[in-house]
Design a protein around this motif. Sequence first.
Motif: not given
Length: 854
Positions: A605, A611, A613, A630, A633, A647
């Motif tokens: 993301f 977002a 976890k 997730n 990043t 994403v």
Amino acid sequence: MIRRTARAHWPALLVLGLLVLVTTFLADAGPRALVSEYDRAARETMAGAPSGAADLVVSSGLPSTAADEAQARGTRLLASTDGLATAARQWRATFPKPLRDSIVTSDYFAGSSFMPLAHGVNQTLGLGYSSSANAHIRYVSGRPPGPALETALPERAARRLGVAAGDVLRTATQPALNVRITGLFVPADPGDRYWASTSHAKFADAELRKTPDGNDVILATGILDPAGYRALCTRTPFGVNVTWTYTPGTDRVTAGSAKTLVDAVHRSAERIAGENTSMSTRLDWVLDDFVQRLRTTQALMFLSVSGLFAAALGVLTLAVGLLLRRMNPDLHLQAARGASRLRLAGLTAGVTALVTLPAAAVGLALSALFVDGPAQPVSYAAVAILVLTAIGGPTAAGLRLPGRRLVAEALLVVLAVAGTYLVRRRGLPASGSIDPFLSAVPVLLAVAAGLVLLRVLPYVLRPVQRMLARGRSAVLFIGVARVSTAALPLVVVLLAVAVIGFGSTVEASLSRAQRLATYASVGGDARVDAVTMSRDVIDRVRRTPGVRAVVPAQTVHAARMSVDGQLVSELTVIGIDLPAYRRMMADTPLRPPAWPRGPGIPALFSPTAHAPKSGVSVSTDYGQSMPLRNAGTVTSFPGQSADDPFVLVPADALSRATGGGNTGSVSIFVRGDHIDAAALTRAAAQPSLGAAEKNAVTTYRAEHAALTQGTLGRIVGQGFGLTAALVTCYGTLAILVMLFAGARGRGRAVSYLRTLGLSRRQAHWLAVVEIAPVLLVAFAGGWALGLVLPGLLGSAIDLSPYTGGSPVRHFVPDLAVSASLAGGLLVFAALAVFIDALVATRRGLGGVLRIGEV
């Protein structure tokens, strides 16, 4: 006495005069040329701005009114063309003087909003008066409009509406208007820059606007004469919109006025803003971007040029010292005959002024004659320092002014450390202002480093001397014993090498950062963005000549992100085969992320997606909900704005979730050699979409050129190269002066040693051994300082305007360039030592012992 002394020492005075002339020329020519190039860059920026972006547009108007009150509206200033002209002068007078003086053309347009026509669907007509259009059009049929509600139309607009001269158009408004078309016109000179402005393009053709269902709405603009405009204001109740457009001249914006104009635009907008009035422009945005790049360029050039000037000043001081050594016997003789210190000071000052002042004047004259650009105050300040050094140094020597060398050296070291701290905290001076202390920090660091190394050098040489004393080589022992400990030659050479290392480090680091920023923006050698996820488009791009590999990325906009089944936000979903993309980009600076291992569908993301976890899923309008893990990043991705949430997910997962992967748009990342952007555009074309097709091709070559080309980019590259070449010359001169200064003592030693059996070959090496430690220390210290100086200055060197906003945090030297430049200085030094050794071996013992023989 002054003339006789000058004739006796004319060779040394000639060298001093040539140094003053050349250095004065450079001190004046450099700033002149830089300011001229900065102004050229300002003109280039204005000329390259998007059409109409630099225009200052003041908007106002007459509000709509009741039908029975239209006549009363005629008393308002804007209800007549004379009133519009008066308002134009008033608005212009509101601008601050710098902004007002930059304007070369102005015009205004006043007219109604677009009114629907009764005879056609999606056809509208606007009526208005233009102060400039009549001078740029040519009638092809009919005549200009008359005093009633008559109008003339652009020929292309009339063709779109299906009307001709003489027809009457009826508006579907309340009340309805009957407008006669008296004539049709075309641009008198289609190539005139007048038509490049968006505000003037409406007089060449009708505007087209899309409806939600995809149809075109025709917006035609008809021209009224002054009486017709008066009738529009007094006989109809419709509102009238007025815009006054002021266009700055490309050649009236300079580098010095750019920041002032930005501030003037902001003040003008604040003054004009009112209940029914506003000003819009992008001139401040255009110039602010230029000012940021200019500040970076000026800071880099000032650092580089200040190092060059310091090296030149050091060589000049060495030349003055050499002259004083030649004059010392005469000065001692004059003192023995009763001459006072003041008389001796006047003699030395007069002798040096005899060549320094004319040489400085000739240097300034040659600079003004051969170099374009205005004279700069900093040039005169630099020339004044040169003249004072050339004249004041001998004067101080004649007066025998006392000094505290250790205290002065300690003060310089403290100033260098304090300056480094301040420049890291406050940064370098901005455009239009100069802080001499902060700007001189690199020079102070070089001088401080030279002084520290000079203090350390004797302690390093002592054990070497003791070791050589036990050996059999007289050359090494005598050479090391005679090592010069003069501070100035070492500092000048160290400074020269530091400037070379600094310039090559900044240039190499900037080049690497620009390459990385371009790949991060494009995503490959090219990127094709198509509005549909069509396999045919991907295949055609893959088969385009020059393309080696492609990786498509399916993109679905406005996807919905849910957490534990609750909708929280929208974001963009990008499906891509990251392992394949990483392999394709392996030989580039770009390092795409990898999928972390783990169960489920991994997702990376962006920071703005926010977002959590766990419990995250994404759904689209095209298929089922997709639960995601997730996995981390990703701060950026080619083609995506850093501010927009997105994403990254595996391509096969997004394809399954969207029912086969044929929905959404596609970005095709391309690697290849000599890729033709036009061929890629043809390959990505989808004629079946008609007007909805919005494919785009972005190439590495074009994006990289936008960062590196242009006048300011050329200044940075060429400026460092030219400064490195000049400082190399001055470093070589410093070595030559140092050799000449020690030539007498070295010649005496060689002549004595020759009588004791010293061979010619050994005599050649004596000068090399004598100067080698100083050169090695200066080269090592200067090299190290030049490589660490960019990082030491920290954020003061902001290169982000040249990297698309990406900061340059890691400064990596270009060892090949730095070594070649520094190696060139070393070659010159070796050649100078060799020549000095040859001259020294030809001196006989009788010549050395003769009284007065030099």
